[in-house]
Design a protein around this motif. Structure first.
Motif, mmCIF file in Angstrom:
data_model
loop_
_atom_site.group_PDB
_atom_site.id
_atom_site.type_symbol
_atom_site.label_atom_id
_atom_site.label_comp_id
_atom_site.label_asym_id
_atom_site.label_seq_id
_atom_site.Cartn_x
_atom_site.Cartn_y
_atom_site.Cartn_z
ATOM 1 N N ALA A 1 10.852 11.398 -1.340
ATOM 2 C CA ALA A 1 11.080 9.978 -1.052
ATOM 3 C C ALA A 1 10.849 9.689 0.430
ATOM 4 C CB ALA A 1 12.496 9.574 -1.463
ATOM 5 N N GLY A 2 11.200 10.656 1.278
ATOM 6 C CA GLY A 2 10.935 10.490 2.710
ATOM 7 C C GLY A 2 9.444 10.386 2.990
ATOM 8 N N TYR A 3 8.666 11.227 2.324
ATOM 9 C CA TYR A 3 7.205 11.160 2.447
ATOM 10 C C TYR A 3 6.697 9.786 2.007
ATOM 11 C CZ TYR A 3 2.497 11.432 0.496
ATOM 12 O OH TYR A 3 1.211 11.156 0.143
ATOM 13 N N TRP B 1 5.661 2.842 5.397
ATOM 14 C CA TRP B 1 5.766 2.285 6.760
ATOM 15 C C TRP B 1 4.417 2.378 7.482
ATOM 16 C CZ3 TRP B 1 5.439 4.941 11.537
ATOM 17 C CH2 TRP B 1 5.655 4.126 12.650
ATOM 18 N N LEU B 2 3.750 3.513 7.378
ATOM 19 C CA LEU B 2 2.472 3.680 8.056
ATOM 20 C C LEU B 2 1.376 2.744 7.522
ATOM 21 C CD1 LEU B 2 1.992 7.540 8.441
ATOM 22 C CD2 LEU B 2 2.247 5.867 10.271
ATOM 23 N N LEU B 3 1.354 2.582 6.219
ATOM 24 C CA LEU B 3 0.264 1.835 5.593
ATOM 25 C C LEU B 3 0.479 0.320 5.567
ATOM 26 C CD1 LEU B 3 -0.339 4.239 2.592
ATOM 27 C CD2 LEU B 3 -1.787 3.955 4.626
ATOM 28 N N LYS C 1 0.871 -1.172 0.000
ATOM 29 C CA LYS C 1 0.000 0.000 0.000
ATOM 30 C C LYS C 1 0.907 1.221 0.000
ATOM 31 C CE LYS C 1 -3.549 -2.297 2.694
ATOM 32 N NZ LYS C 1 -4.141 -2.408 4.029
ATOM 33 N N LYS C 2 0.552 2.201 -0.840
ATOM 34 C CA LYS C 2 1.381 3.402 -0.971
ATOM 35 C C LYS C 2 0.563 4.646 -0.666
ATOM 36 C CE LYS C 2 3.585 1.021 -4.689
ATOM 37 N NZ LYS C 2 2.596 0.008 -4.490
ATOM 38 N N PRO C 3 1.249 5.688 -0.202
ATOM 39 C CA PRO C 3 0.534 6.930 0.114
ATOM 40 C C PRO C 3 0.084 7.655 -1.159
ATOM 41 C CG PRO C 3 2.878 7.267 0.363
ATOM 42 C CD PRO C 3 2.684 5.798 0.063
#
Length: 156
Positions: free
Chosen positions: A145-147, A153-155, A37-39
């Motif tokens: 890239a940090g975002y 990591w969150l998803l 899953k990606k932001p």
């Protein structure tokens, strides 16, 4: 004139080689990345190698401008040492993210990388303002890239 072309080609080859080796070592990681899953704002997979190639060419050009700046050998060596450190840190990020799946650690590694890039930009700017400006897109991309890294990591 021939020496300058040779020096430019070497300066371009160094970051391209570092990026190419890192990409080769993590080539299977993109398959795994596609399943995550990606932001929001995550670009398609084909964007990454294109952007990184451009950034590596900008880095190489910037290092060439520093070498050709006519400034003291000591100042040039210091700037290129910081440049080399950020290039080494850049090499390891894909290994951490794609190779090991260490997403949170990779995020903090990106912060460390961003700081090194900023330090290189400052040192390069003192020797060649144009060289410093060439690192601005790199700073912006690593922030983005940090975002993306943090979002993964969150998803997941």
């Amino acid at each position: 004139m021939k020496e300058k072309w040779k020096k430019l080609l070497i300066c371009l080859a160094v970051p391209l080689s570092v990026g190419g080796l890192s990409a080769f070592l993590t080539r299977d990681g993109m398959k795994t990345f596609q399943t995550l899953k990606k932001p929001p704002l995550s670009p398609p997979a084909w964007v990454f190698p294109l952007v990184w190639t451009i950034l590596f060419l900008l880095m190489g050009t910037a290092s060439f401008l520093v070498l050709e700046s006519g400034k003291s050998r000591r100042a040039v060596r210091r700037a290129l040492t910081v440049y080399g450190a950020q290039l080494a840190a850049n090499f390891f990020w894909p290994l951490l993210f794609f190779g090991l799946g260490a997403w949170l650690f990779s995020f903090f590694w990106l912060i460390f990388l961003w700081i090194l890039i900023f330090a290189a930009k400052v040192k390069f700017s003192l020797l060649s303002p144009a060289a410093g400006r060439l690192l601005i897109p790199y700073l912006a991309w690593v922030a983005f890239a940090g975002y993306l890294n943090f979002g993964v990591w969150l998803l997941n």
